[in-house]
Design an enzyme around this catalytic site. Structure first.
Site, PDB file in Angstrom:
ATOM      1  N   LYS A   9      -6.002 103.355 -73.091  1.00  0.00           N
ATOM      2  CA  LYS A   9      -4.934 104.209 -73.626  1.00  0.00           C
ATOM      3  C   LYS A   9      -3.677 104.128 -72.747  1.00  0.00           C
ATOM      4  O   LYS A   9      -2.575 103.977 -73.255  1.00  0.00           O
ATOM      5  CB  LYS A   9      -5.412 105.670 -73.723  1.00  0.00           C
ATOM      6  CG  LYS A   9      -6.648 105.850 -74.601  1.00  0.00           C
ATOM      7  CD  LYS A   9      -7.067 107.300 -74.706  1.00  0.00           C
ATOM      8  CE  LYS A   9      -7.536 107.910 -73.391  1.00  0.00           C
ATOM      9  NZ  LYS A   9      -8.766 107.317 -72.826  1.00  0.00           N
TER      10      LYS A   9
ATOM     11  N   ARG B  90     -17.796 111.967 -67.665  1.00  0.00           N
ATOM     12  CA  ARG B  90     -16.602 111.814 -68.523  1.00  0.00           C
ATOM     13  C   ARG B  90     -16.981 111.201 -69.862  1.00  0.00           C
ATOM     14  O   ARG B  90     -16.480 111.607 -70.907  1.00  0.00           O
ATOM     15  CB  ARG B  90     -15.569 110.924 -67.819  1.00  0.00           C
ATOM     16  CG  ARG B  90     -14.922 111.613 -66.637  1.00  0.00           C
ATOM     17  CD  ARG B  90     -14.177 110.635 -65.758  1.00  0.00           C
ATOM     18  NE  ARG B  90     -13.080 109.993 -66.434  1.00  0.00           N
ATOM     19  CZ  ARG B  90     -12.539 108.842 -66.045  1.00  0.00           C
ATOM     20  NH1 ARG B  90     -13.032 108.197 -64.998  1.00  0.00           N
ATOM     21  NH2 ARG B  90     -11.524 108.330 -66.695  1.00  0.00           N
TER      22      ARG B  90
HETATM   23  P1  AP5 Z   1      -6.679 102.436 -68.833  1.00  0.00           P
HETATM   24  O1  AP5 Z   1      -5.542 101.942 -69.633  1.00  0.00           O
HETATM   25  O2  AP5 Z   1      -6.383 103.164 -67.568  1.00  0.00           O
HETATM   26  O3  AP5 Z   1      -7.693 103.286 -69.757  1.00  0.00           O
HETATM   27  P2  AP5 Z   1      -7.570 104.760 -70.306  1.00  0.00           P
HETATM   28  O4  AP5 Z   1      -8.107 104.754 -71.682  1.00  0.00           O
HETATM   29  O5  AP5 Z   1      -6.172 105.271 -70.104  1.00  0.00           O
HETATM   30  O6  AP5 Z   1      -8.597 105.464 -69.347  1.00  0.00           O
HETATM   31  P3  AP5 Z   1      -8.523 106.832 -68.571  1.00  0.00           P
HETATM   32  O7  AP5 Z   1      -9.666 106.786 -67.588  1.00  0.00           O
HETATM   33  O8  AP5 Z   1      -7.171 107.090 -67.984  1.00  0.00           O
HETATM   34  O9  AP5 Z   1      -8.801 107.840 -69.694  1.00  0.00           O
HETATM   35  P4  AP5 Z   1      -9.319 109.246 -69.550  1.00  0.00           P
HETATM   36  O10 AP5 Z   1      -9.117 109.702 -70.935  1.00  0.00           O
HETATM   37  O11 AP5 Z   1     -10.675 109.424 -69.009  1.00  0.00           O
HETATM   38  O12 AP5 Z   1      -8.412 109.880 -68.390  1.00  0.00           O
HETATM   39  P5  AP5 Z   1      -7.192 110.864 -68.402  1.00  0.00           P
HETATM   40  O13 AP5 Z   1      -6.324 110.509 -67.286  1.00  0.00           O
HETATM   41  O14 AP5 Z   1      -6.617 111.004 -69.769  1.00  0.00           O
HETATM   42  O15 AP5 Z   1      -7.609 101.169 -68.511  1.00  0.00           O
HETATM   43  C1  AP5 Z   1      -8.755 101.299 -67.679  1.00  0.00           C
HETATM   44  C2  AP5 Z   1      -8.950  99.983 -66.901  1.00  0.00           C
HETATM   45  O16 AP5 Z   1      -9.234  98.936 -67.810  1.00  0.00           O
HETATM   46  C3  AP5 Z   1      -7.704  99.535 -66.111  1.00  0.00           C
HETATM   47  O17 AP5 Z   1      -8.122  98.951 -64.911  1.00  0.00           O
HETATM   48  C4  AP5 Z   1      -7.052  98.480 -67.021  1.00  0.00           C
HETATM   49  O18 AP5 Z   1      -6.343  97.532 -66.258  1.00  0.00           O
HETATM   50  C5  AP5 Z   1      -8.270  97.867 -67.717  1.00  0.00           C
HETATM   51  N1  AP5 Z   1      -7.993  97.432 -69.096  1.00  0.00           N
HETATM   52  C6  AP5 Z   1      -7.258  98.078 -70.047  1.00  0.00           C
HETATM   53  N2  AP5 Z   1      -7.258  97.390 -71.200  1.00  0.00           N
HETATM   54  C7  AP5 Z   1      -8.008  96.262 -70.984  1.00  0.00           C
HETATM   55  C8  AP5 Z   1      -8.379  95.151 -71.818  1.00  0.00           C
HETATM   56  N3  AP5 Z   1      -7.966  95.047 -73.101  1.00  0.00           N
HETATM   57  N4  AP5 Z   1      -9.174  94.203 -71.273  1.00  0.00           N
HETATM   58  C9  AP5 Z   1      -9.590  94.288 -69.989  1.00  0.00           C
HETATM   59  N5  AP5 Z   1      -9.261  95.316 -69.137  1.00  0.00           N
HETATM   60  C10 AP5 Z   1      -8.482  96.293 -69.645  1.00  0.00           C
HETATM   61  O19 AP5 Z   1      -7.929 112.266 -68.111  1.00  0.00           O
HETATM   62  C11 AP5 Z   1      -8.473 112.566 -66.851  1.00  0.00           C
HETATM   63  C12 AP5 Z   1      -9.079 113.960 -66.872  1.00  0.00           C
HETATM   64  O20 AP5 Z   1      -8.066 114.937 -67.157  1.00  0.00           O
HETATM   65  C13 AP5 Z   1     -10.132 114.210 -67.952  1.00  0.00           C
HETATM   66  O21 AP5 Z   1     -11.415 113.787 -67.544  1.00  0.00           O
HETATM   67  C14 AP5 Z   1     -10.045 115.738 -68.116  1.00  0.00           C
HETATM   68  O22 AP5 Z   1     -10.704 116.398 -67.059  1.00  0.00           O
HETATM   69  C15 AP5 Z   1      -8.563 115.991 -67.976  1.00  0.00           C
HETATM   70  N6  AP5 Z   1      -7.851 115.971 -69.268  1.00  0.00           N
HETATM   71  C16 AP5 Z   1      -6.904 115.063 -69.665  1.00  0.00           C
HETATM   72  N7  AP5 Z   1      -6.469 115.353 -70.902  1.00  0.00           N
HETATM   73  C17 AP5 Z   1      -7.140 116.455 -71.301  1.00  0.00           C
HETATM   74  C18 AP5 Z   1      -7.137 117.218 -72.511  1.00  0.00           C
HETATM   75  N8  AP5 Z   1      -6.356 116.891 -73.559  1.00  0.00           N
HETATM   76  N9  AP5 Z   1      -7.961 118.287 -72.580  1.00  0.00           N
HETATM   77  C19 AP5 Z   1      -8.749 118.639 -71.556  1.00  0.00           C
HETATM   78  N10 AP5 Z   1      -8.813 117.955 -70.397  1.00  0.00           N
HETATM   79  C20 AP5 Z   1      -8.004 116.863 -70.262  1.00  0.00           C
END
Ligand code: AP5
Length: 242
Positions: free
Chosen positions: A30, A193
Site C-alpha cells: 500500500k 498484525r
Molecule cells: P509496503 O509498501 O510498506 O506495504 P504496506 O502494505 O504499506 O505495509 P504496511 O506494513 O505499512 O501496512 P500496515 O497496514 O500493516 O501498516 P500501517 O503503517 O498502515 O511494502 C512492504 C515491503 O514490501 C517493502 O519492503 C516494499 O519494498 C516491499 N514491496 C512492496 N511491493 C512489492 C512488490 N510488488 N514486490 C516485491 N516487494 C514489494 O499500520 C501500522 C499500525 O498502525 C497498525 O498495525 C495499527 O496498529 C495502526 N493503524 C494504522 N491504521 C489504522 C486504522 N485505520 N485503524 C486502526 N489502527 C490503525
C-alpha cells in the site's frame, strides 16, 4: 514522446481524482504504490500508520495511547482514528483527491468514511466516488516482504533486502541515511498484525464489494507491474466518472 509526458502530467494535475482507497494486508504494498500514485496524479498520500507513528514520535496524548497497541500489532480504537483522519482530509491539499493508505480498516471506519465524504468533501467539490483498490498477495510473500522491509528515516523511501535492496548495504540511495526496521516488523508482532487484518479488515473489502466498488489487483507481481494495473484502474474510473 516528451510532449506526451508533459500533456499527461498536466491533465493529471488539473483534473479531480477523488479519494483513492488502497486496501490490503500488512506488506501488500500500500505504501509503495501510494508513492507512485502521488507522483503521477499529484494528490497527497494519507497514511494512517504514518500519522500514528508521527504522534508516537512526538509523544502526544494520542501517540502515548497508540504506542503500546501498535507494538502488539493490534488496531487503534476507531474513535481515536476518526479525529486524525478528519483533520488531515480537511487540509487544502486534499481538495482534488487523496490516497488513503491504511484506512478504513474496520467496517465501522468504512461507514464513517462514507458519511464524512458525503458531508464534508462532496459538499464543497465535484462528487467523485472513491476508487477502492484491493491488493492481493500470497501469505508467504507477505511474510518475506515484512521481514525484509527497511526504510529511510530521513526521506521515507522504502526498500526490501530481498526484492529492492539499496545500492550500499543498509544505507539510503538518496541521502545516505542508515536504514531502519519498523518496530512492528518483528516476527512475533507480524503474526498479530496479519490476524488483526483477517478479523477486522477483510470485512471492509466485503463492505465495498457489496456496493460494487471494489477492484481487486494482483499485487503478487513486480512493483512496476502492480503500478501499471493501478494506474489503469484510476484512469478508467476518471474517464468514466470523475
Ligand atoms: P509496503 O509498501 O510498506 O506495504 P504496506 O502494505 O504499506 O505495509 P504496511 O506494513 O505499512 O501496512 P500496515 O497496514 O500493516 O501498516 P500501517 O503503517 O498502515 O511494502 C512492504 C515491503 O514490501 C517493502 O519492503 C516494499 O519494498 C516491499 N514491496 C512492496 N511491493 C512489492 C512488490 N510488488 N514486490 C516485491 N516487494 C514489494 O499500520 C501500522 C499500525 O498502525 C497498525 O498495525 C495499527 O496498529 C495502526 N493503524 C494504522 N491504521 C489504522 C486504522 N485505520 N485503524 C486502526 N489502527 C490503525
Amino acid at each position: 514522446m516528451a510532449n506526451k509526458t508533459v500533456i499527461s502530467t498536466a491533465n493529471n494535475t488539473a483534473r479531480n481524482i477523488g479519494p483513492v482507497l488502497l486496501l490490503g494486508p500488512p506488506g501488500a504494498g500500500k505504501g509503495t504504490q501510494s508513492k507512485q500514485i502521488v507522483d503521477r496524479y499529484r494528490i497527497p498520500q494519507v497514511s494512517t500508520g504514518d500519522l500514528l507513528r508521527d504522534h508516537v514520535g512526538r509523544g502526544t496524548e494520542l501517540g502515548l495511547e497508540a504506542r503500546a497497541i501498535m507494538a502488539r500489532g493490534e488496531l487503534v480504537p476507531d474513535e481515536l482514528m476518526y479525529g486524525i483522519v478528519a483533520c488531515r482530509l480537511r487540509e487544502a491539499d486534499c481538495k482534488r483527491g487523496f490516497v488513503l493508505d491504511g484506512f478504513p480498516r474496520t467496517a465501522p471506519q468504512a461507514g464513517w468514511l462514507d458519511a464524512f465524504l458525503e458531508k464534508e468533501v462532496f459538499e464543497n467539490s465535484v462528487k467523485c466516488p472513491p476508487i477502492v483498490i484491493q491488493l492481493l498477495v500470497d501469505y508467504n510473500q507477505l511474510l518475506q516482504r515484512l521481514t525484509g522491509r527497511r526504510s529511510c528515516p530521513a526521506c521515507g523511501r522504502l526498500y526490501n533486502i530481498h526484492s529492492q535492496p539499496p545500492l550500499v548495504d543498509e544505507l539510503c540511495d538518496c541521502d545516505g541515511s542508515k536504514l531502519v526496521i519498523r518496530d512492528d516488523d518483528r516476527e512475533e508482532v507480524i503474526s498479530g498484525r496479519l490476524t488483526a487484518y483477517e478479523s477486522w479488515t477483510r470485512p471492509v473489502a466485503d463492505y465495498y464489494r457489496v456496493q460494487r466498488r471494489l477492484v481487486a489487483v494482483n499485487a503478487d507481481r513486480p512493483v512496476e507491474n502492480v503500478t501499471a494495473q493501478i494506474f489503469g484502474v484510476i484512469d478508467r474510473h476518471c474517464r468514466d466518472g470523475c
